[in-house]
Write a protein that holds these residues in place. Structure first.
Motif, short mmCIF file in Angstrom:
data_model
loop_
_atom_site.label_atom_id
_atom_site.label_comp_id
_atom_site.label_asym_id
_atom_site.label_seq_id
_atom_site.Cartn_x
_atom_site.Cartn_y
_atom_site.Cartn_z
N MET A 198 39.55 64.65 -2.33
CA MET A 198 38.22 64.22 -1.90
C MET A 198 38.28 63.07 -0.90
N VAL A 201 38.29 64.48 2.59
CA VAL A 201 37.25 65.43 2.98
C VAL A 201 36.45 64.86 4.15
N ALA A 206 30.84 67.04 3.50
CA ALA A 206 30.00 66.53 2.42
C ALA A 206 28.53 66.82 2.69
N VAL A 235 29.42 61.72 -2.48
CA VAL A 235 30.63 62.54 -2.43
C VAL A 235 31.74 61.81 -1.68
N PRO A 239 35.51 58.80 -4.36
CA PRO A 239 36.97 58.63 -4.31
C PRO A 239 37.40 57.20 -4.02
#
Length: 396
Positions: A198, A201, A206, A235, A239
């Motif tokens: 993540m 990403v 997202a 999102v 992380p």
């Protein structure tokens, strides 16, 4: 007695045995140079480089900075080698390299701040810019404000923080305190792998994920609202919160946990009152870094909140405007088309007339960017205060 007197005179010299005074240049018996000697060698190095560049016709500011720095390394090292010796000369050389690396890293930051302040500062200080919105402003009307974008940014970021901080913090606690043996260890490895994935990403993914999620749940293809932006930013934020919180919790000494267990304190209470209390400074810094990372994201918000020219403080109904999307919109408008000098532009909502300014869109974009930087700075200062007042105080 003669040896004792000689020792006494050596350790505590009297008027005849005192050290000679400094006369600007250190005496040959001394081994350490004052700090201003390195500044003097730097000035000499840059002057020599400037003269050589002028003589060759290649005089430019970047050339002076780069060549002058390397000349300063050589001249400063040789000068220190002669006056102080090899050991101090190496220390001077490494110090100059570190200072040069720091100055190099500061050049982009200082140039960026200067560019944003010089181009956005005048418009930011314009009356009404921080208290108005863009309702009714079109063309090159010299007016408008960003209050609706500021409120939207704060609300959307607050929503993302409400979602991300508990999830990230609890996940970090599980990984450090509970995922040690058995199935919990296996689950912890899987969570760590997913968190690492993540982290990489792209932000636009997202936004697309959030758009697809809400479109599927609601059945409305054109649904846009602030809550979608909060979910998209969470999102990206989770992380960072997990990884930073995990590292901070691992730094808490094991002895503190064992001392609490020895007093009969339950594990969950030890985590709340001892572990998290000890790591509060690092946790606050990690959360602030996560917020600073997502508060300027544009791509996810373009897919989730859209754009809106008026104030909307309800994240669960209708489109909203945020500072990143406002900057993107205004900069995308480009130069406004103005006719004759003194042309007026009508605000169709308030029926007021404003002077036509062909650069107004760029000015608003730069001013909004400066506002975003100020918000991030305020958040960092707030985090510093929280870390200072709530972190454990060490005894003397």
């Amino acid at each position: 007695m003669s040896e004792a007197s000689a020792t006494l005179n050596t350790t505590n010299p009297g008027p005849r045995g005192k050290e000679p005074e400094r006369n600007g240049i250190m005496n040959s018996g001394e081994r350490r140079l004052p700090w201003w000697h390195m500044i003097l060698t730097g000035v000499i190095a840059f002057v020599v480089v400037a003269v050589l560049l002028l003589a060759t016709g290649a005089f430019t500011l970047p050339a002076i900075l780069v060549l002058g720095f390397f000349a300063h390394l050589v001249i400063g090292y040789l000068y220190s080698r002669v006056r102080e010796g090899e050991r101090w000369a190496k220390d001077r050389l490494m110090t100059l390299i570190l200072v040069g690396a720091f100055a190099t890293a500061m050049i982009p930051l200082v140039s960026l701040l200067w560019e944003v302040i010089s181009k956005g500062g005048p418009r930011l200080l314009t009356p009404g810019f921080l208290t108005g919105d863009m309702q009714g402003f079109n063309g090159g009307a010299d007016g408008g404000g960003i209050l609706h974008a500021i409120v939207g940014t704060l609300i959307i970021t607050l929503g993302a923080s409400i979602i991300s901080i508990p999830i990230g913090l609890l996940t970090a606690v599980f990984l450090v305190e509970y995922a040690q043996t058995g199935w919990r260890k296996t689950l912890g490895k899987g969570i760590t792998f997913l968190v690492d994935v993540m982290t990489g990403v792209p932000s636009i993914v997202a936004g697309l994920f959030t758009l697809a999620l809400f479109t599927t749940l609601s059945g409305e293809a054109g649904l846009r609202m602030g809550a979608m932006g909060s979910v998209a930013l969470s999102v990206l934020m989770i992380p960072t919160v997990v990884r930073s919180s995990e590292e901070m919790i691992r730094l808490v000494p094991l002895e503190l946990r064992e001392a609490a267990y020895a007093l009969g304190v339950p594990k969950w209470l030890t985590i709340v009152r001892v572990v998290l209390r000890t790591a509060i400074a690092g946790l606050t810094t990690g959360v602030t870094l996560a917020i600073a990372r997502v508060i300027g994201e544009t791509a996810p918000l373009m897919f989730t909140i859209g754009v809106f020219q008026m104030m909307n403080a309800n994240p669960f109904e209708g489109r909203m405007m945020a500072l990143p999307t406002f900057i993107n919109q205004q900069y995308g408008f480009g130069h406004a088309v103005c006719g004759d000098k003194g042309e007026k532009v009508l605000n169709y909502f308030t029926r007021e007339e404003f002077a036509c300014n062909p650069d107004i869109n760029y000015q608003r974009a730069w001013a909004a960017a400066l506002t975003l930087i100020v918000i991030v700075m305020v958040l960092n200062i707030f985090a510093r205060f929280v870390s200072y007042y709530f972190s454990p105080k060490t005894g003397r």
